[in-house]
Structure formats: structure tokens, C-alpha cells
Design a protein around this motif. Structure first.
Motif, PDB file in Angstrom:
ATOM      1  N   PHE A  30       0.843  -1.186   0.000  1.00 31.35           N
ATOM      2  CA  PHE A  30       0.000   0.000   0.000  1.00 31.35           C
ATOM      3  C   PHE A  30       0.882   1.241   0.000  1.00 31.35           C
ATOM      4  O   PHE A  30       1.540   1.546   0.982  1.00 31.35           O
ATOM      5  CB  PHE A  30      -0.900  -0.040   1.244  1.00 31.35           C
ATOM      6  CG  PHE A  30      -1.732   1.185   1.475  1.00 31.35           C
ATOM      7  CD1 PHE A  30      -2.438   1.788   0.458  1.00 31.35           C
ATOM      8  CD2 PHE A  30      -1.828   1.710   2.751  1.00 31.35           C
ATOM      9  CE1 PHE A  30      -3.217   2.909   0.692  1.00 31.35           C
ATOM     10  CE2 PHE A  30      -2.605   2.833   2.999  1.00 31.35           C
ATOM     11  CZ  PHE A  30      -3.302   3.436   1.966  1.00 31.35           C
ATOM     12  N   PHE A  31       0.928   1.932  -1.145  1.00 29.43           N
ATOM     13  CA  PHE A  31       1.691   3.171  -1.265  1.00 29.43           C
ATOM     14  C   PHE A  31       0.779   4.333  -0.898  1.00 29.43           C
ATOM     15  O   PHE A  31      -0.298   4.489  -1.487  1.00 29.43           O
ATOM     16  CB  PHE A  31       2.195   3.357  -2.704  1.00 29.43           C
ATOM     17  CG  PHE A  31       3.271   2.400  -3.100  1.00 29.43           C
ATOM     18  CD1 PHE A  31       4.606   2.679  -2.828  1.00 29.43           C
ATOM     19  CD2 PHE A  31       2.968   1.214  -3.739  1.00 29.43           C
ATOM     20  CE1 PHE A  31       5.614   1.793  -3.196  1.00 29.43           C
ATOM     21  CE2 PHE A  31       3.957   0.320  -4.117  1.00 29.43           C
ATOM     22  CZ  PHE A  31       5.287   0.619  -3.838  1.00 29.43           C
TER      23      PHE A  31
ATOM     24  N   TYR B  76      -8.171   2.896  -5.483  1.00 32.55           N
ATOM     25  CA  TYR B  76      -9.509   2.955  -4.898  1.00 32.55           C
ATOM     26  C   TYR B  76     -10.539   3.077  -6.006  1.00 32.55           C
ATOM     27  O   TYR B  76     -10.355   3.824  -6.962  1.00 32.55           O
ATOM     28  CB  TYR B  76      -9.634   4.160  -3.962  1.00 32.55           C
ATOM     29  CG  TYR B  76     -11.070   4.421  -3.572  1.00 32.55           C
ATOM     30  CD1 TYR B  76     -11.704   3.619  -2.634  1.00 32.55           C
ATOM     31  CD2 TYR B  76     -11.792   5.440  -4.179  1.00 32.55           C
ATOM     32  CE1 TYR B  76     -13.026   3.837  -2.303  1.00 32.55           C
ATOM     33  CE2 TYR B  76     -13.110   5.670  -3.847  1.00 32.55           C
ATOM     34  CZ  TYR B  76     -13.728   4.863  -2.912  1.00 32.55           C
ATOM     35  OH  TYR B  76     -15.040   5.069  -2.586  1.00 32.55           O
ATOM     36  N   LYS B  77     -11.617   2.316  -5.856  1.00 32.71           N
ATOM     37  CA  LYS B  77     -12.764   2.442  -6.747  1.00 32.71           C
ATOM     38  C   LYS B  77     -14.012   2.355  -5.882  1.00 32.71           C
ATOM     39  O   LYS B  77     -14.088   1.502  -5.002  1.00 32.71           O
ATOM     40  CB  LYS B  77     -12.772   1.320  -7.780  1.00 32.71           C
ATOM     41  CG  LYS B  77     -11.638   1.450  -8.766  1.00 32.71           C
ATOM     42  CD  LYS B  77     -11.678   0.384  -9.811  1.00 32.71           C
ATOM     43  CE  LYS B  77     -10.469   0.583 -10.713  1.00 32.71           C
ATOM     44  NZ  LYS B  77     -10.084  -0.564 -11.430  1.00 32.71           N
TER      45      LYS B  77
ATOM     46  N   SER C 244      -6.184  10.971  -0.318  1.00 30.67           N
ATOM     47  CA  SER C 244      -7.543  10.560   0.027  1.00 30.67           C
ATOM     48  C   SER C 244      -7.525   9.357   0.970  1.00 30.67           C
ATOM     49  O   SER C 244      -6.733   8.435   0.809  1.00 30.67           O
ATOM     50  CB  SER C 244      -8.297  10.195  -1.252  1.00 30.67           C
ATOM     51  OG  SER C 244      -9.523   9.589  -0.944  1.00 30.67           O
ATOM     52  N   ASP C 245      -8.444   9.373   1.929  1.00 33.57           N
ATOM     53  CA  ASP C 245      -8.572   8.265   2.885  1.00 33.57           C
ATOM     54  C   ASP C 245      -9.626   7.249   2.461  1.00 33.57           C
ATOM     55  O   ASP C 245      -9.929   6.328   3.223  1.00 33.57           O
ATOM     56  CB  ASP C 245      -8.941   8.805   4.270  1.00 33.57           C
ATOM     57  CG  ASP C 245      -7.793   9.519   4.949  1.00 33.57           C
ATOM     58  OD1 ASP C 245      -6.628   9.259   4.575  1.00 33.57           O
ATOM     59  OD2 ASP C 245      -8.058  10.330   5.862  1.00 33.57           O
ATOM     60  N   ASN C 246     -10.209   7.395   1.274  1.00 37.67           N
ATOM     61  CA  ASN C 246     -11.285   6.494   0.861  1.00 37.67           C
ATOM     62  C   ASN C 246     -10.870   5.033   0.883  1.00 37.67           C
ATOM     63  O   ASN C 246     -11.615   4.178   1.348  1.00 37.67           O
ATOM     64  CB  ASN C 246     -11.784   6.849  -0.546  1.00 37.67           C
ATOM     65  CG  ASN C 246     -12.534   8.157  -0.577  1.00 37.67           C
ATOM     66  OD1 ASN C 246     -12.924   8.682   0.467  1.00 37.67           O
ATOM     67  ND2 ASN C 246     -12.735   8.691  -1.757  1.00 37.67           N
TER      68      ASN C 246
ATOM     69  N   PRO D  47      -3.413   7.232  -3.135  1.00 41.37           N
ATOM     70  CA  PRO D  47      -2.882   5.929  -2.743  1.00 41.37           C
ATOM     71  C   PRO D  47      -3.117   4.878  -3.828  1.00 41.37           C
ATOM     72  O   PRO D  47      -4.036   4.992  -4.617  1.00 41.37           O
ATOM     73  CB  PRO D  47      -3.683   5.604  -1.491  1.00 41.37           C
ATOM     74  CG  PRO D  47      -5.016   6.254  -1.715  1.00 41.37           C
ATOM     75  CD  PRO D  47      -4.709   7.513  -2.491  1.00 41.37           C
ATOM     76  N   GLU D  48      -2.261   3.884  -3.834  1.00 41.33           N
ATOM     77  CA  GLU D  48      -2.399   2.769  -4.774  1.00 41.33           C
ATOM     78  C   GLU D  48      -1.823   1.514  -4.139  1.00 41.33           C
ATOM     79  O   GLU D  48      -0.916   1.584  -3.318  1.00 41.33           O
ATOM     80  CB  GLU D  48      -1.693   3.079  -6.090  1.00 41.33           C
ATOM     81  CG  GLU D  48      -2.049   2.105  -7.192  1.00 41.33           C
ATOM     82  CD  GLU D  48      -1.704   2.639  -8.575  1.00 41.33           C
ATOM     83  OE1 GLU D  48      -2.350   2.192  -9.535  1.00 41.33           O
ATOM     84  OE2 GLU D  48      -0.788   3.466  -8.702  1.00 41.33           O
TER      85      GLU D  48
END
Length: 150
Positions: A45-46, A130-131, A52-54, A106-107
Motif C-alpha cells: 500500500f503506497f 480505490y474504486k 484521500s482516505d477512501n 494511494p495505490e
């Protein structure tokens, strides 16, 4: 009735506590060793401050993700803005970000790795950001990356 409600709250509370207490590794060498020992890929987790915290709030903090991650991956969190990390660790994390082709934070990247003669070799399995759609949809897409249908 109150007794049943208290029991239900206890079980729900234990699920939410479990989701909050995921075992995120921050040291890549340790994560690789655990990944190889458990024969599980790493979920890397980068992230960084101000992103965004989603992904964290809607995916990682759910009971579904806690159960899935425990059974399927070794969790690795590389915070690119971590001020407590030493300079070599920061440089390593930035090189990994570039090597995996991470553009937007993040990705998440899924990978296996091996260390031979002090040289680390990564095998990228895929990446996902994130989706919207919740944890179950995110997990389903992650499963397609980890277990591709041929």
C-alpha cells in the motif's frame, strides 16, 4: 432481549476491532521474509500524508477486508511522507514506487519477491487503486489479480 443485544454488540465489536488491528508491515525486508514463509503475495500500500482516505476508510477498515487479507496477503504499508523513516528507507520506498509504476497515491500493488545473494527480485502481479463500490467489489477485483482465470 437486552442480553441478546449485548451479545450481538460484543460480536460486532470484535469484528470492528479486528478490522482496526491489521498487521501492516513497514519494513520491506521483513515483509518479504514473511511473504515467502507464508507463501502469500504482498499487498503493498503506497500512501502519503494528504492523500484521500477512501481506500483506508471504505476498504481496509472493514471486517470483510480483515478476513480476506489475513487469508490471502501480507500487508505492507509504505508511507512516502513518513518523517520517522530513515533516508535509505525513504529512498528505497521511492524506488519501489517508481519500479511498480505507481503514479497516483494511494495505490496498491500485489507482488512476490525473493532475495538471493543480497539482491531482491520482485515479481509484480498487478495493481489497483480505490474504486467506489465497497470492500466486496475491491476484494473481487483483487482476487482476479491474485488468481487470474486462464
Amino acid at each position: 432481549m437486552t442480553k441478546k443485544l449485548l451479545i450481538l454488540l460484543f460480536f460486532l465489536g470484535s469484528f470492528f476491532t479486528q478490522a482496526q488491528s491489521l498487521a501492516w508491515r513497514t519494513n520491506m525486508t521483513d515483509a518479504i521474509a514473511i511473504s515467502n514463509e507464508q507463501k502469500k503475495p504482498m499487498l503493498i500500500f503506497f500512501t502519503a500524508a494528504g492523500v484521500s482516505d477512501n481506500l483506508q476508510n471504505e476498504i481496509f477498515k472493514t471486517p470483510d477486508f480483515a478476513v480476506w487479507s489475513r487469508d490471502n496477503v501480507v500487508l505492507v504499508k509504505l508511507d512516502l511522507s513518513d518523517s520517522s523513516a530513515d533516508q535509505s528507507e525513504k529512498e528505497q520506498n521511492l524506488r519501489l514506487k517508481d519500479a511498480f509504476g505507481v503514479q497516483d497515491l494511494p495505490e496498491v500493488c500485489f507482488a512476490m519477491a525473493s532475495i538471493r545473494k543480497n539482491k531482491t527480485t520482485f515479481s509484480a502481479l498487478g495493481k489497483i487503486a480505490y474504486k467506489p463500490g465497497g470492500a466486496k467489489a475491491w476484494i473481487a477485483e483483487s482476487n482476479l489479480i491474485l488468481h487470474p482465470v486462464e
